[in-house]
Motif scaffolding. Structure first.
Motif, PDB file in Angstrom:
ATOM      1  N   GLU A  82      40.135  45.128  49.051  1.00  0.00           N
ATOM      2  CA  GLU A  82      40.406  43.221  48.397  1.00  0.00           C
ATOM      3  C   GLU A  82      38.925  43.298  47.020  1.00  0.00           C
ATOM      4  O   GLU A  82      38.644  43.585  47.137  1.00  0.00           O
ATOM      5  CB  GLU A  82      39.248  42.208  49.186  1.00  0.00           C
ATOM      6  CG  GLU A  82      40.079  40.811  48.668  1.00  0.00           C
ATOM      7  CD  GLU A  82      39.625  39.461  49.930  1.00  0.00           C
ATOM      8  OE1 GLU A  82      40.488  38.957  49.748  1.00  0.00           O
ATOM      9  OE2 GLU A  82      38.266  39.412  50.093  1.00  0.00           O
ATOM     10  N   ASP A  86      39.686  38.519  43.640  1.00  0.00           N
ATOM     11  CA  ASP A  86      40.539  37.833  45.074  1.00  0.00           C
ATOM     12  C   ASP A  86      39.249  36.733  45.855  1.00  0.00           C
ATOM     13  O   ASP A  86      38.734  36.026  46.909  1.00  0.00           O
ATOM     14  CB  ASP A  86      41.782  38.255  45.574  1.00  0.00           C
ATOM     15  CG  ASP A  86      42.625  38.399  45.149  1.00  0.00           C
ATOM     16  OD1 ASP A  86      43.045  37.983  44.065  1.00  0.00           O
ATOM     17  OD2 ASP A  86      43.481  38.705  45.443  1.00  0.00           O
ATOM     18  N   THR A  87      38.304  37.775  46.347  1.00  0.00           N
ATOM     19  CA  THR A  87      36.957  37.367  47.201  1.00  0.00           C
ATOM     20  C   THR A  87      36.559  36.343  46.371  1.00  0.00           C
ATOM     21  O   THR A  87      36.129  34.852  46.929  1.00  0.00           O
ATOM     22  CB  THR A  87      36.227  38.686  46.744  1.00  0.00           C
ATOM     23  OG1 THR A  87      36.736  39.749  47.719  1.00  0.00           O
ATOM     24  CG2 THR A  87      35.088  38.874  47.692  1.00  0.00           C
ATOM     25  N   VAL A  90      38.113  32.927  47.084  1.00  0.00           N
ATOM     26  CA  VAL A  90      37.890  32.955  48.398  1.00  0.00           C
ATOM     27  C   VAL A  90      36.725  32.099  48.870  1.00  0.00           C
ATOM     28  O   VAL A  90      36.985  30.775  49.341  1.00  0.00           O
ATOM     29  CB  VAL A  90      38.385  33.976  49.347  1.00  0.00           C
ATOM     30  CG1 VAL A  90      37.818  33.827  50.758  1.00  0.00           C
ATOM     31  CG2 VAL A  90      39.861  34.010  49.549  1.00  0.00           C
ATOM     32  N   CYS A  93      36.651  28.481  47.893  1.00  0.00           N
ATOM     33  CA  CYS A  93      37.067  26.810  48.956  1.00  0.00           C
ATOM     34  C   CYS A  93      36.007  26.774  50.035  1.00  0.00           C
ATOM     35  O   CYS A  93      35.468  26.488  50.558  1.00  0.00           O
ATOM     36  CB  CYS A  93      37.929  27.932  49.938  1.00  0.00           C
ATOM     37  SG  CYS A  93      39.331  28.029  49.510  1.00  0.00           S
TER      38      CYS A  93
END
Ligand code: CP
Length: 359
Positions: A82, A86-87, A90, A93
């Motif tokens: 990853e 992208d990490t 995520v 959130c």
């Protein structure tokens, strides 16, 4: 929104505000308990750490907030490939603010470009370590009473020591700073700091390979570890690893009020006999790290939606396909990112992500 990727992301006024807030926290701890209640800090550590990660954790706990994250990327989906961007998309959130350490230079910068929560660079390769800089500034202020008008000697690994690079950048905005660079030839300060920071900002500096010669004039001695993990050649590391050792004999040559700082961990560059000297400030510096990170978390959370505190404007990057970053540890050579450059002092191009020279 304000991220902290490089010390220059903060104005001098913002730095002074954070240092002053840390001093207020010291004076009135109880006022700040609970100020981060129901907020979450994510610590994403792709590289080992004791002080930085645990002081961020302790800082958020003392403010009444919670902490989540990882201290070993092998236990995260980074191990499945990853990307950093992208990490953070995520983790944004789940958390209100993110502190990231990464061995690849420029990783926190690319993270900040897509993040919906503030990103704090907790150290990227040999490049930058801005929260250590805030720690160092608070320590200098508390030890000497002022940051302006000091002579500071940086000793040891000035080539790979990211804390040195970041602190020189921050100090270049203070008045009357004199810098003495104490290192063997192999570990000298990178040119981009000398040219783009010292020369540009008018910081007086000189280079020497003798700690004995330099120590009598210093108000602050900033010792550093030779960073074994950054060397590509082990023989080169063996040649320079014990270049400078601070002991009581050398302390006897120093001013009565000099402060000894070290970002730690130390290996053998400061003998334990120095620890009892009142000028040895490196364990007080660790405590200051937690306090200033409390102040930073509060500030970045307050500034999240404040148009008076945004990221500095930079000139548009140069996108020249014939230029290449020469740093194997740069994010642009480890993940797929647009190759960007900036025109630095003396007409030299430098990498946008890691400041390295360009081929
Ligand atoms: N000073 C510092 O960054 O220490 P750690 O590597 O233990 O976080």
């Amino acid at each position: 929104m304000k991220h902290l990727i490089d010390p220059t992301d903060l104005t001098k006024e913002e730095i002074d505000q954070i240092v002053a807030l840390a001093e207020d926290i010291i004076a009135h701890r109880e006022r700040y308990q609970g100020s981060m209640a129901h907020k979450k800090l994510a610590t994403l550590f792709y590289e080992p750490s004791t002080r930085t990660r645990l002081s961020f954790t302790a800082a958020m706990m003392e403010l009444g907030g919670n902490v989540l994250g990882f201290s070993n990327p092998q236990n995260s989906s980074a191990a499945k490939g990853e990307t950093v961007q992208d990490t953070v998309r995520v983790v944004g959130c789940f958390a209100d603010i993110i502190a990231m350490r990464h061995p690849v230079e420029g990783a926190p910068l690319v993270a900040s470009e897509v993040s919906n929560v503030p990103i704090i660079n907790a150290g990227d390769g040999s490049h930058s370590h801005p929260t250590q800089t805030l720690t160092d500034l608070l320590t200098i202020k508390r030890e000497l009473g002022h940051i302006d008008d000091i002579t500071i000697g940086f000793c040891g690994d000035l080539r790979f020591g990211r804390t040195v690079h970041s602190l020189i950048k921050a100090l270049s905005r203070y008045r009357g700073i004199k810098v003495v660079l104490i290192a063997p030839d192999e570990l000298r300060l990178p040119d981009y700091i000398k040219q783009d920071v010292c020369d540009k900002m008018g910081v007086a500096y000189r280079e020497t390979d003798s700690l004995d010669e330099a120590i009598p004039e210093l108000d602050v001695l900033y010792m550093t570890r030779v960073q074994k993990e950054r060397f590509l050649d082990e023989d080169e590391f063996d040649r320079v690893k014990d270049s400078f050792v601070l002991d009581n004999r050398r302390m006897a040559l120093a001013k009565e009020k000099m402060a000894v700082l070290h970002p730690l961990p130390r290996v053998n560059e400061i003998l334990t006999e120095v620890d009892d000297d009142p000028r040895a400030a490196y364990f007080r510096q660790v405590e200051n790290g937690k306090l200033v990170r409390m102040a930073l978390i509060i500030s970045l959370m307050e500034w999240k939606n404040d148009p008076a505190h945004t990221m500095p404007e930079h000139e548009a990057p140069v996108l020249n396909p014939s230029l290449h970053c020469t740093n194997a540890k740069c994010i642009c050579n480890n993940e797929k990112h647009e190759r960007r450059f900036r025109l630095a002092e003396n007409g030299i191009y430098r990498c946008w992500y890691c400041d390295s020279k360009v081929r």
